[in-house]
Scaffold this motif. Sequence first.
Motif, PDB file in Angstrom:
ATOM      1  N   ALA A 113       0.832  -1.204   0.000  1.00 55.92           N
ATOM      2  CA  ALA A 113       0.000   0.000   0.000  1.00 55.92           C
ATOM      3  C   ALA A 113       0.866   1.254   0.000  1.00 55.92           C
ATOM      4  CB  ALA A 113      -0.935  -0.014   1.207  1.00 55.92           C
ATOM      5  N   ASN A 114       1.942   1.260   0.797  1.00 54.08           N
ATOM      6  CA  ASN A 114       2.833   2.427   0.837  1.00 54.08           C
ATOM      7  C   ASN A 114       3.459   2.697  -0.520  1.00 54.08           C
ATOM      8  OD1 ASN A 114       2.366   2.926   3.550  1.00 54.08           O
ATOM      9  ND2 ASN A 114       4.105   1.701   4.221  1.00 54.08           N
ATOM     10  N   ASP A 115       3.878   1.652  -1.209  1.00 51.12           N
ATOM     11  CA  ASP A 115       4.465   1.831  -2.544  1.00 51.12           C
ATOM     12  C   ASP A 115       3.457   2.442  -3.509  1.00 51.12           C
ATOM     13  OD1 ASP A 115       6.846   0.773  -1.648  1.00 51.12           O
ATOM     14  OD2 ASP A 115       6.560  -1.191  -2.602  1.00 51.12           O
ATOM     15  N   GLU A 116       2.211   1.987  -3.436  1.00 56.39           N
ATOM     16  CA  GLU A 116       1.174   2.517  -4.331  1.00 56.39           C
ATOM     17  C   GLU A 116       0.861   3.977  -4.000  1.00 56.39           C
ATOM     18  OE1 GLU A 116      -1.724   2.419  -7.453  1.00 56.39           O
ATOM     19  OE2 GLU A 116       0.139   1.358  -7.018  1.00 56.39           O
ATOM     20  N   VAL A 117       0.792   4.302  -2.712  1.00 55.80           N
ATOM     21  CA  VAL A 117       0.548   5.689  -2.295  1.00 55.80           C
ATOM     22  C   VAL A 117       1.694   6.576  -2.769  1.00 55.80           C
ATOM     23  CG1 VAL A 117       0.381   7.216  -0.280  1.00 55.80           C
ATOM     24  CG2 VAL A 117      -0.947   5.095  -0.359  1.00 55.80           C
ATOM     25  N   ASP A 118       2.932   6.107  -2.623  1.00 52.63           N
ATOM     26  CA  ASP A 118       4.085   6.870  -3.110  1.00 52.63           C
ATOM     27  C   ASP A 118       4.014   7.064  -4.618  1.00 52.63           C
ATOM     28  OD1 ASP A 118       5.043   7.028  -0.534  1.00 52.63           O
ATOM     29  OD2 ASP A 118       6.554   5.445  -0.795  1.00 52.63           O
ATOM     30  N   ARG A 119       3.614   6.031  -5.330  1.00 53.74           N
ATOM     31  CA  ARG A 119       3.514   6.115  -6.787  1.00 53.74           C
ATOM     32  C   ARG A 119       2.470   7.146  -7.192  1.00 53.74           C
ATOM     33  NH1 ARG A 119       0.601   4.664 -10.953  1.00 53.74           N
ATOM     34  NH2 ARG A 119      -1.009   3.595  -9.773  1.00 53.74           N
ATOM     35  N   GLU A 129      -2.700  10.955  -0.775  1.00 54.65           N
ATOM     36  CA  GLU A 129      -3.389  10.044   0.131  1.00 54.65           C
ATOM     37  C   GLU A 129      -4.456   9.296  -0.657  1.00 54.65           C
ATOM     38  OE1 GLU A 129      -4.842  11.594   3.797  1.00 54.65           O
ATOM     39  OE2 GLU A 129      -3.093  12.891   4.056  1.00 54.65           O
ATOM     40  N   VAL A 130      -4.807   8.121  -0.188  1.00 54.75           N
ATOM     41  CA  VAL A 130      -5.855   7.342  -0.860  1.00 54.75           C
ATOM     42  C   VAL A 130      -7.045   7.182   0.077  1.00 54.75           C
ATOM     43  CG1 VAL A 130      -4.267   6.106  -2.359  1.00 54.75           C
ATOM     44  CG2 VAL A 130      -4.851   5.136  -0.145  1.00 54.75           C
ATOM     45  N   SER A 131      -8.191   6.964  -0.521  1.00 50.26           N
ATOM     46  CA  SER A 131      -9.414   6.771   0.261  1.00 50.26           C
ATOM     47  C   SER A 131      -9.488   5.333   0.768  1.00 50.26           C
ATOM     48  CB  SER A 131     -10.638   7.064  -0.615  1.00 50.26           C
ATOM     49  OG  SER A 131     -10.765   6.061  -1.616  1.00 50.26           O
ATOM     50  N   GLY A 132     -10.404   5.096   1.672  1.00 45.28           N
ATOM     51  CA  GLY A 132     -10.632   3.745   2.163  1.00 45.28           C
ATOM     52  C   GLY A 132     -11.032   2.806   1.038  1.00 45.28           C
ATOM     53  N   ALA A 133     -11.848   3.306   0.111  1.00 43.56           N
ATOM     54  CA  ALA A 133     -12.277   2.485  -1.027  1.00 43.56           C
ATOM     55  C   ALA A 133     -11.091   2.121  -1.918  1.00 43.56           C
ATOM     56  CB  ALA A 133     -13.347   3.220  -1.836  1.00 43.56           C
ATOM     57  N   GLU A 134     -10.178   3.073  -2.118  1.00 46.76           N
ATOM     58  CA  GLU A 134      -8.987   2.789  -2.923  1.00 46.76           C
ATOM     59  C   GLU A 134      -8.087   1.770  -2.225  1.00 46.76           C
ATOM     60  OE1 GLU A 134      -7.831   6.704  -5.423  1.00 46.76           O
ATOM     61  OE2 GLU A 134      -7.895   6.964  -3.234  1.00 46.76           O
ATOM     62  N   LEU A 135      -7.951   1.913  -0.913  1.00 50.00           N
ATOM     63  CA  LEU A 135      -7.140   0.977  -0.146  1.00 50.00           C
ATOM     64  C   LEU A 135      -7.736  -0.427  -0.212  1.00 50.00           C
ATOM     65  CD1 LEU A 135      -4.622   0.964   1.631  1.00 50.00           C
ATOM     66  CD2 LEU A 135      -6.112   1.336   3.600  1.00 50.00           C
ATOM     67  N   LYS A 136      -9.044  -0.509  -0.097  1.00 48.71           N
ATOM     68  CA  LYS A 136      -9.720  -1.802  -0.207  1.00 48.71           C
ATOM     69  C   LYS A 136      -9.501  -2.400  -1.598  1.00 48.71           C
ATOM     70  CE  LYS A 136     -14.200  -4.049   0.013  1.00 48.71           C
ATOM     71  NZ  LYS A 136     -15.640  -3.867   0.144  1.00 48.71           N
ATOM     72  N   ALA A 137      -9.589  -1.586  -2.629  1.00 43.51           N
ATOM     73  CA  ALA A 137      -9.374  -2.068  -3.996  1.00 43.51           C
ATOM     74  C   ALA A 137      -7.944  -2.590  -4.173  1.00 43.51           C
ATOM     75  CB  ALA A 137      -9.672  -0.959  -5.007  1.00 43.51           C
ATOM     76  N   MET A 138      -6.964  -1.899  -3.575  1.00 52.58           N
ATOM     77  CA  MET A 138      -5.572  -2.372  -3.635  1.00 52.58           C
ATOM     78  C   MET A 138      -5.446  -3.746  -2.985  1.00 52.58           C
ATOM     79  SD  MET A 138      -3.242   0.827  -2.495  1.00 52.58           S
ATOM     80  CE  MET A 138      -3.929   2.438  -2.710  1.00 52.58           C
ATOM     81  N   PHE A 139      -6.050  -3.871  -1.808  1.00 57.11           N
ATOM     82  CA  PHE A 139      -6.001  -5.143  -1.076  1.00 57.11           C
ATOM     83  C   PHE A 139      -6.657  -6.245  -1.898  1.00 57.11           C
ATOM     84  CE2 PHE A 139      -7.627  -8.307   1.837  1.00 57.11           C
ATOM     85  CZ  PHE A 139      -6.567  -8.514   2.691  1.00 57.11           C
TER      86      PHE A 139
END
Length: 71
Positions: free
Chosen positions: A9-15, A19-29
């Motif tokens: 998740a940190n790598d994706e946020v850095d890319r 900041e990402v939303s909860g929905a984006e974080l869930k989609a990454m997972f």
Amino acid sequence: MQREFGPIANDEVDRLGREVSGAELKAMFWREYVERNTPWQLQGFETESKNGTVKCRARLLRDGKLVKFYW
């Protein structure tokens, strides 16, 4: 959440550079752990709960071959 997911998740946020939303974080997972096609692919699963015990039956493909799991 999976311990190994934090760096992913940190790598994706850095890319993304934001900041990402909860929905984006869930989609990454979901992409990282559920929507996989190789080497494992989830074909389906069923759960059953009885007297506080949960059982799961999963049908998976490993390198294209059916594998069944029972918990």
